[in-house]
Scaffold this motif. Structure first.
Motif, mmCIF file in Angstrom:
data_model
loop_
_atom_site.group_PDB
_atom_site.id
_atom_site.type_symbol
_atom_site.label_atom_id
_atom_site.label_comp_id
_atom_site.label_asym_id
_atom_site.label_seq_id
_atom_site.Cartn_x
_atom_site.Cartn_y
_atom_site.Cartn_z
ATOM 1 N N UNK A 64 -33.112 -27.233 -11.341
ATOM 2 C CA UNK A 64 -34.362 -26.916 -10.180
ATOM 3 C C UNK A 64 -35.548 -27.943 -10.512
ATOM 4 N N UNK A 65 -36.026 -28.264 -9.414
ATOM 5 C CA UNK A 65 -37.296 -29.172 -9.382
ATOM 6 C C UNK A 65 -38.293 -27.843 -9.363
ATOM 7 N N UNK A 66 -39.214 -27.852 -10.525
ATOM 8 C CA UNK A 66 -40.462 -26.868 -10.236
ATOM 9 C C UNK A 66 -41.292 -27.118 -9.097
ATOM 10 N N UNK A 67 -41.890 -26.156 -8.452
ATOM 11 C CA UNK A 67 -42.716 -26.419 -7.245
ATOM 12 C C UNK A 67 -44.265 -26.822 -8.039
ATOM 13 N N UNK A 68 -44.636 -26.039 -9.134
ATOM 14 C CA UNK A 68 -46.056 -26.417 -9.562
ATOM 15 C C UNK A 68 -45.631 -26.363 -11.065
ATOM 16 N N UNK A 69 -46.640 -27.155 -11.605
ATOM 17 C CA UNK A 69 -46.656 -27.343 -13.076
ATOM 18 C C UNK A 69 -47.880 -27.155 -13.650
ATOM 19 N N UNK A 70 -48.076 -26.471 -15.117
ATOM 20 C CA UNK A 70 -49.382 -26.345 -15.558
ATOM 21 C C UNK A 70 -50.046 -27.873 -16.044
ATOM 22 N N UNK A 71 -51.233 -27.998 -15.731
ATOM 23 C CA UNK A 71 -51.791 -29.290 -16.094
ATOM 24 C C UNK A 71 -52.123 -29.570 -17.529
ATOM 25 N N UNK A 72 -51.311 -28.940 -18.492
ATOM 26 C CA UNK A 72 -51.392 -28.896 -20.047
ATOM 27 C C UNK A 72 -50.951 -30.474 -20.305
ATOM 28 N N UNK A 73 -51.695 -30.958 -20.955
ATOM 29 C CA UNK A 73 -50.863 -32.323 -21.870
ATOM 30 C C UNK A 73 -51.639 -32.484 -23.224
ATOM 31 N N UNK A 74 -51.140 -33.492 -23.687
ATOM 32 C CA UNK A 74 -51.406 -33.733 -25.406
ATOM 33 C C UNK A 74 -50.182 -34.607 -25.880
ATOM 34 N N UNK A 75 -50.496 -35.314 -26.932
ATOM 35 C CA UNK A 75 -49.651 -36.358 -27.593
ATOM 36 C C UNK A 75 -48.360 -35.762 -27.571
ATOM 37 N N UNK A 76 -48.127 -34.384 -28.219
ATOM 38 C CA UNK A 76 -46.542 -33.645 -28.322
ATOM 39 C C UNK A 76 -46.063 -33.303 -27.158
ATOM 40 N N UNK A 77 -46.947 -33.480 -26.024
ATOM 41 C CA UNK A 77 -46.077 -32.967 -24.775
ATOM 42 C C UNK A 77 -45.753 -34.075 -23.869
ATOM 43 N N UNK A 78 -46.285 -35.227 -24.262
ATOM 44 C CA UNK A 78 -45.852 -36.412 -23.257
ATOM 45 C C UNK A 78 -44.464 -36.755 -23.319
ATOM 46 N N UNK A 79 -43.978 -37.099 -22.076
ATOM 47 C CA UNK A 79 -42.257 -37.554 -22.133
ATOM 48 C C UNK A 79 -42.170 -38.769 -21.206
ATOM 49 N N UNK A 80 -40.991 -39.609 -21.494
ATOM 50 C CA UNK A 80 -40.814 -40.696 -20.829
ATOM 51 C C UNK A 80 -39.644 -40.266 -19.928
ATOM 52 N N UNK A 81 -39.518 -41.040 -18.681
ATOM 53 C CA UNK A 81 -38.346 -40.684 -17.784
ATOM 54 C C UNK A 81 -37.675 -41.747 -17.620
ATOM 55 N N UNK A 82 -36.343 -41.437 -17.200
ATOM 56 C CA UNK A 82 -35.396 -42.565 -17.103
ATOM 57 C C UNK A 82 -35.849 -43.634 -15.953
ATOM 58 N N UNK A 83 -37.058 -43.413 -15.318
ATOM 59 C CA UNK A 83 -37.291 -44.397 -14.333
ATOM 60 C C UNK A 83 -38.691 -45.142 -15.051
ATOM 61 N N UNK A 84 -38.697 -45.078 -16.327
ATOM 62 C CA UNK A 84 -39.817 -45.973 -16.964
ATOM 63 C C UNK A 84 -41.076 -45.296 -17.123
ATOM 64 N N UNK A 85 -41.223 -44.373 -16.259
ATOM 65 C CA UNK A 85 -42.833 -43.678 -16.077
ATOM 66 C C UNK A 85 -43.024 -42.780 -17.066
ATOM 67 N N UNK A 86 -44.210 -42.570 -17.761
ATOM 68 C CA UNK A 86 -44.630 -41.510 -18.692
ATOM 69 C C UNK A 86 -45.269 -40.517 -17.876
#
Length: 107
Positions: A64-86
């Motif tokens: 399922x694609x989430x409709x809303x996401x928390x706007x929380x970030x930090x160095x340990x939360x950042x991920x890299x997608x298969x499309x090459x986007x962080x």
């Protein structure tokens, strides 16, 4: 019948049989992707195993694609997608419908 018409007809029939359409879309938890690119239902995306980007014959699981996401970030939360986007967190990646390449920034 003309030979050109027969070839065109057979080609069109083959495409209709093997090209996936929305009528054959899959639900949550079903196997998707693969050689023929079996699609997921509306609001879902085909999530492959982390780190397996770019393999055309790779299967995944409809998630399922989430409709809303928390706007929380930090160095340990950042991920890299298969499309090459962080993405600033994993929820944002899922919302974009992109599989996970790895945790951390994209190179």
């Amino acid at each position: 019948m003309k030979p050109g018409f027969i070839v065109s007809f057979v080609t069109a029939l083959t495409l209709m049989i093997f090209v996936p359409t929305g009528a054959n879309a899959l639900g949550v938890g079903k196997t998707c992707g693969g050689f023929f690119g079996q699609p997921c239902d509306e609001g879902l995306f085909c999530q492959s195993q982390p780190g397996t980007c770019g393999r055309y014959d790779l299967t995944g699981i409809c998630a399922t694609k989430p409709r809303f996401c928390p706007q929380i970030t930090g160095p340990k939360l950042v991920v890299c997608g298969c499309n090459g986007q962080t993405f600033f967190n994993d929820c944002a990646r899922q919302m974009a419908g992109v599989s996970l390449a790895h945790k951390g920034k994209c190179e």
